[in-house]
Design a protein around this motif. Structure first.
Motif, mmCIF file in Angstrom:
data_model
loop_
_atom_site.group_PDB
_atom_site.id
_atom_site.type_symbol
_atom_site.label_atom_id
_atom_site.label_comp_id
_atom_site.label_asym_id
_atom_site.label_seq_id
_atom_site.Cartn_x
_atom_site.Cartn_y
_atom_site.Cartn_z
ATOM 1 N N LYS A 134 0.853 -1.194 0.000
ATOM 2 C CA LYS A 134 0.000 0.000 0.000
ATOM 3 C C LYS A 134 0.884 1.237 0.000
ATOM 4 N N ARG A 138 -10.774 10.007 2.445
ATOM 5 C CA ARG A 138 -10.604 10.587 3.785
ATOM 6 C C ARG A 138 -11.750 11.537 4.113
ATOM 7 N N ARG A 196 1.328 9.869 6.083
ATOM 8 C CA ARG A 196 1.469 8.447 6.408
ATOM 9 C C ARG A 196 2.756 7.840 5.833
ATOM 10 N N GLN A 221 3.210 3.890 5.164
ATOM 11 C CA GLN A 221 2.845 3.486 3.803
ATOM 12 C C GLN A 221 4.045 3.688 2.871
ATOM 13 N N LYS A 226 -2.428 -1.364 -3.683
ATOM 14 C CA LYS A 226 -3.286 -0.193 -3.534
ATOM 15 C C LYS A 226 -2.465 1.068 -3.593
ATOM 16 N N SER A 246 -10.464 5.774 -4.108
ATOM 17 C CA SER A 246 -11.418 6.886 -4.215
ATOM 18 C C SER A 246 -11.034 7.922 -5.268
ATOM 19 N N TYR A 297 -15.508 1.144 -6.103
ATOM 20 C CA TYR A 297 -16.753 1.906 -5.951
ATOM 21 C C TYR A 297 -17.600 1.818 -7.222
HETATM 22 C C1 PBG Z 1 -7.278 3.232 5.903
HETATM 23 C C2 PBG Z 1 -7.636 3.139 4.468
HETATM 24 C C3 PBG Z 1 -7.478 4.121 3.465
HETATM 25 C C4 PBG Z 1 -8.068 3.601 2.312
HETATM 26 C C5 PBG Z 1 -8.539 2.325 2.621
HETATM 27 N N1 PBG Z 1 -8.229 2.047 3.957
HETATM 28 C C6 PBG Z 1 -6.974 5.491 3.501
HETATM 29 C C7 PBG Z 1 -5.629 5.833 3.959
HETATM 30 O O1 PBG Z 1 -4.719 5.006 4.038
HETATM 31 O O2 PBG Z 1 -5.506 7.017 4.260
HETATM 32 C C8 PBG Z 1 -8.161 4.323 1.002
HETATM 33 C C9 PBG Z 1 -9.285 3.909 0.124
HETATM 34 C C10 PBG Z 1 -9.621 4.851 -0.959
HETATM 35 O O3 PBG Z 1 -8.972 5.889 -1.200
HETATM 36 O O4 PBG Z 1 -10.621 4.556 -1.647
HETATM 37 N N2 PBG Z 1 -6.046 2.748 6.269
#
Ligand code: PBG
Ligand code: ZN
Length: 326
Positions: free
Chosen positions: A194, A204, A216, A220, A247, A273, A312
């Motif tokens: 990720k 968010r 993050r 990440q 991801k 998203s 989505y």
């Molecule tokens: C939480 C999480 C996130 C997403 C899925 N689980 C956001 C992040 O790491 O800030 C993102 C999903 C998306 O953008 O559709 N750890």
């Protein structure tokens, strides 16, 4: 002239026969965002078509999903109260535990995955417990509560756990916690690779999970690193993950293929998203044919090596697979 490639493209039936990749309802997991309350359903500005919903609305949504042929969902909880350790996620009356119970009771035929992280539950918005200096997430303290959170989800009746916090050793810790609580058959789909991505922006807003300070990047991954991306997933396989994940999806299809070629585990992509929002807005403004671009994009994920697509777009894609003309 000898038509080396066009010969099999001239007839529509033959084009179908030689098609290599086909999308199916069974490829998709649909994300749902659950808030406390009842009769609550609110669309999010940055993600048209995506809603925060209370549990009763979620139960109705599951009905709609099943009618479309969609049986897999992933849950994100938005608690009323947040604190420094994310207590709502560590309690059987927390929003996610309650939701899992309600969904599995009303819809035992739905396959329910829970996102396992702390960013939606902590007041600082980071994915775990902060260290004493409050500068970064404390890895090992977070592993301990990830195990507890997983057991709460398991007791509530979840079908699969999806840890998304990118802590080192998280799969080992969660597996041990689940096994010692007797949940030896509960699978883990790890967010194994990720990236620290700007594509999560709209999520968010929906999940109300922006970090209140910093970013993050200490947990990440750096989007520049291809070898490390493979290492991360291979490590999670060794730790006992049942399904791996990349991801975001769109900008990382090389990574998807790398992992597919180096692991025999099933592989998921999270079509995040920001990726969804880009297509939506371009479609709404008449700049692209939304339905066609969406299906082409989903196909690309599968061709790159994804077995599972968290998206989505799942409802719209299902309508098209069900025969809606585009
Ligand atoms: C939480 C999480 C996130 C997403 C899925 N689980 C956001 C992040 O790491 O800030 C993102 C999903 C998306 O953008 O559709 N750890
Ligand atoms: Zn998180």
């Amino acid at each position: 002239m000898f038509k080396r490639f066009r010969r099999v493209r001239l007839n529509a039936k033959l084009r179908d026969l030689v098609t290599e990749i086909k999308l199916s309802h069974n490829d998709f997991i649909y994300p749902l965002f659950i808030k406390e309350g009842s009769g609550f359903k609110k669309e999010i500005d940055s993600m048209p078509g995506v809603f925060q919903m209370s549990i009763d609305e979620i139960l109705k949504e599951c009905e709609t999903l099943k009618k479309l042929g969609l049986y897999s969902i992933i849950l994100f909880g938005i608690p009323d109260v947040k604190d420094s350790v994310g207590s709502d996620a560590l309690c059987e009356h927390g929003i996610i535990a309650k939701s899992i119970k309600a969904i599995k009771e009303a819809h035992p035929d739905m396959f329910v995955t829970s996102d396992l992280c702390f960013c939606e539950y902590t007041d600082h918005g980071h994915c775990g417990i902060l260290d004493i200096e409050n500068e970064t997430v404390n890895n090992d303290a977070t592993l301990k509560i990830l195990g507890e959170q997983a057991v709460h989800h398991a007791k509530a009746g979840v079908d699969m756990i999806a840890p998304s916090g990118m802590m080192d050793g998280m799969i080992t810790a969660i597996r041990e916690a689940l096994d010692s609580a007797g949940f030896i058959n509960l699978p883990i789909m790890s967010y194994s690779t990720k990236f620290a991505s700007a594509y999560y922006g709209p999520f968010r807003d929906v999940a109300e999970s922006s970090p209140s300070f910093g970013d993050r990047r200490s947990y990440q991954m750096n989007p520049a690193n291809r070898n490390e991306a493979l290492n991360e997933s291979i490590e999670d396989e060794k730790e006992g993950a049942d399904i791996l994940m990349v991801k975001p999806a769109l900008a990382y299809l090389d990574i998807v293929r790398d992992i597919k070629n180096n692991s025999l585990l099933p592989l998921a992509v999270y079509n995040v998203s920001g990726e969804y929002a880009m297509l939506k807005i371009a479609g709404k403004n008449g700049l692209i044919d939304y339905d066609k671009v969406m299906m082409e994009t989903l196909l690309g994920f599968k061709r790159a090596g994804a077995d599972i697509i968290i998206t989505y777009h799942a409802k719209e894609a299902a309508e098209i697979l069900n025969g809606r003309e585009i």
